[in-house]
Design a protein around this motif. Sequence first.
Motif, PDB file in Angstrom:
ATOM      1  N   ALA A 190      38.627  33.812  49.642  1.00 52.59           N
ATOM      2  CA  ALA A 190      39.798  34.025  48.791  1.00 52.59           C
ATOM      3  C   ALA A 190      41.011  33.471  49.543  1.00 52.59           C
ATOM      4  O   ALA A 190      41.277  33.873  50.669  1.00 52.59           O
ATOM      5  N   GLY A 191      41.691  32.522  48.932  1.00 55.71           N
ATOM      6  CA  GLY A 191      42.855  31.910  49.591  1.00 55.71           C
ATOM      7  C   GLY A 191      42.438  30.807  50.538  1.00 55.71           C
ATOM      8  O   GLY A 191      41.812  29.846  50.150  1.00 55.71           O
ATOM      9  N   ARG A 192      42.750  30.981  51.827  1.00 55.38           N
ATOM     10  CA  ARG A 192      42.456  29.952  52.832  1.00 55.38           C
ATOM     11  C   ARG A 192      41.094  30.183  53.459  1.00 55.38           C
ATOM     12  O   ARG A 192      40.648  31.313  53.589  1.00 55.38           O
ATOM     13  N   PRO A 193      40.426  29.103  53.872  1.00 57.64           N
ATOM     14  CA  PRO A 193      39.125  29.265  54.515  1.00 57.64           C
ATOM     15  C   PRO A 193      39.262  29.889  55.898  1.00 57.64           C
ATOM     16  O   PRO A 193      40.308  29.806  56.526  1.00 57.64           O
ATOM     17  N   GLY A 194      38.216  30.515  56.336  1.00 57.65           N
ATOM     18  CA  GLY A 194      38.184  31.131  57.657  1.00 57.65           C
ATOM     19  C   GLY A 194      36.839  30.901  58.305  1.00 57.65           C
ATOM     20  O   GLY A 194      36.163  29.916  58.031  1.00 57.65           O
ATOM     21  N   ARG A 195      36.439  31.857  59.113  1.00 52.62           N
ATOM     22  CA  ARG A 195      35.149  31.755  59.786  1.00 52.62           C
ATOM     23  C   ARG A 195      34.031  32.022  58.782  1.00 52.62           C
ATOM     24  O   ARG A 195      34.223  32.731  57.803  1.00 52.62           O
ATOM     25  N   ASP A 196      32.848  31.460  59.067  1.00 51.15           N
ATOM     26  CA  ASP A 196      31.707  31.650  58.177  1.00 51.15           C
ATOM     27  C   ASP A 196      31.450  33.120  57.894  1.00 51.15           C
ATOM     28  O   ASP A 196      31.226  33.528  56.761  1.00 51.15           O
TER      29      ASP A 196
END
Length: 104
Positions: free
Chosen positions: A86-92
């Motif tokens: 949701a929103g910006r990508p992050g860690r897997d």
Amino acid sequence: MTERPRVDTYAEQPGTPPDGHMVLAYRVDLETADGWEVDDYAAQVPVEITDADPTSNAQRVAQTTADEVLAGHAPDVVRVRVLVWAGRPGRDEDATAVAERSRA
């Protein structure tokens, strides 16, 4: 991959998503006989909100994208994994939704 992927971002464009939409980021990984091909970037796209629960929306996008990607690739792609944030990508491991599809 545990670090943040590079982003091709909708959010960097001026404006906000249209009414009834939210921004999700997603990444598609492909598995062939040679192993996993993990993209080093994620795309951000506005998607229609179909459920009040953001996780349900993310899961729907992950499942639909996985089905479409697997159907659109050559038979050498044996499995597809789609991670959605949701929103910006992050860690897997922080993905809001993950969908995997394999060829039968």
